[in-house]
Scaffold this motif. Sequence first.
Motif, short mmCIF file in Angstrom:
data_model
loop_
_atom_site.label_atom_id
_atom_site.label_comp_id
_atom_site.label_asym_id
_atom_site.label_seq_id
_atom_site.Cartn_x
_atom_site.Cartn_y
_atom_site.Cartn_z
N GLN A 157 0.60 -1.17 0.37
CA GLN A 157 -0.09 0.11 -0.31
C GLN A 157 0.37 1.25 0.17
N LEU A 158 1.70 1.42 0.61
CA LEU A 158 2.38 2.48 0.61
C LEU A 158 3.62 2.95 -0.75
N ARG A 159 3.53 1.72 -0.93
CA ARG A 159 4.56 1.29 -2.51
C ARG A 159 3.53 2.36 -3.21
N LYS A 160 1.97 1.79 -3.74
CA LYS A 160 0.97 2.09 -4.50
C LYS A 160 0.79 3.42 -4.25
N LYS A 161 1.22 4.64 -3.03
CA LYS A 161 0.97 5.86 -2.60
C LYS A 161 2.54 7.00 -3.07
N ARG A 162 3.18 5.84 -3.72
CA ARG A 162 4.33 6.23 -4.30
C ARG A 162 5.45 6.96 -2.71
N VAL A 163 4.87 6.06 -1.88
CA VAL A 163 6.03 6.60 -0.17
C VAL A 163 6.76 5.91 -0.01
N ARG A 182 12.23 -2.46 11.61
CA ARG A 182 13.04 -3.08 11.47
C ARG A 182 12.54 -3.78 9.91
N ASP A 183 11.16 -4.22 9.60
CA ASP A 183 11.13 -4.50 8.31
C ASP A 183 11.12 -3.20 6.90
N LYS A 187 13.67 -2.60 3.78
CA LYS A 187 12.87 -2.01 2.58
C LYS A 187 13.50 -0.87 2.12
N GLY A 188 14.26 0.13 2.57
CA GLY A 188 14.68 1.22 1.96
C GLY A 188 13.99 2.19 2.29
N ASN A 221 15.30 6.00 11.33
CA ASN A 221 16.45 7.01 10.90
C ASN A 221 16.17 8.51 11.52
N GLY A 222 14.84 9.12 12.67
CA GLY A 222 14.22 10.61 12.89
C GLY A 222 13.35 9.76 14.54
#
Length: 243
Positions: A157-163, A182-183, A187-188, A221-222
Amino acid sequence: MTAINPIYADPPNPALPPTDVALAPGRAALLVIDPQIDFLSPKGVGWGAFGQSIVEHDTVANLGRLFEAAKAADMPVMISPHYYYPYDHRWDFAAGGETLMHKLRMFDRPDPLSLKGFDGSGADWVPEYKPYIQDGRTVVCSPHKIAGPQTNDVVFQLRKKRVDQVILAGMAANFCVESHLRDLVEKGFEVAVVRDATAGSKVPEGDGYLAALVNFRWFANGLWYTRDAVDRIATLARGKVAA
């Protein structure tokens, strides 16, 4: 913001280099894990293990502030829920955390295709979050089954929103939130954890929030407070990079 317990304060001389996430327009989403009664309400079966930490960090109110800010900014909001159906209770083996959830009947539903008995149950949303979750815009992902998103469609779902930037909050710090963190980083994704919009178990085995906080410092990362996240989301809404 509530007063910070000294045991959760950042070390004065940290060994880890500082990192952060600069939110960019069109790239960020709010991902909330398990905003459900069984975790976050005194009416829920998990309150005995998690309630003290939830109150200490004002988690319920802080999650509400994140929902409000994200909706005002037209930021994508996604939910990774936890549901158990009757066949899930027939697994042949489980770890300690899973076993406890099954014993407490956390997040129980009679069937994946039925909402019978769902309203107001432990699997239901905390009532004050319903206007945000049930607005026709929030993406409610399929349920994760233990702790991480490997068993549901969060990443899809995140990828499909280009997030590729995720603001991560919800329950529980040392279990589902850390597992999602962690996951996602593997996955970048860039991930910022909102440290006071989560909470952990306090049981004889230890303080789950403190354990998670140590690992957040290593993996995220934050690491933000709710006030920082809300300010950055508002800045993003004005079309500016929020750092």
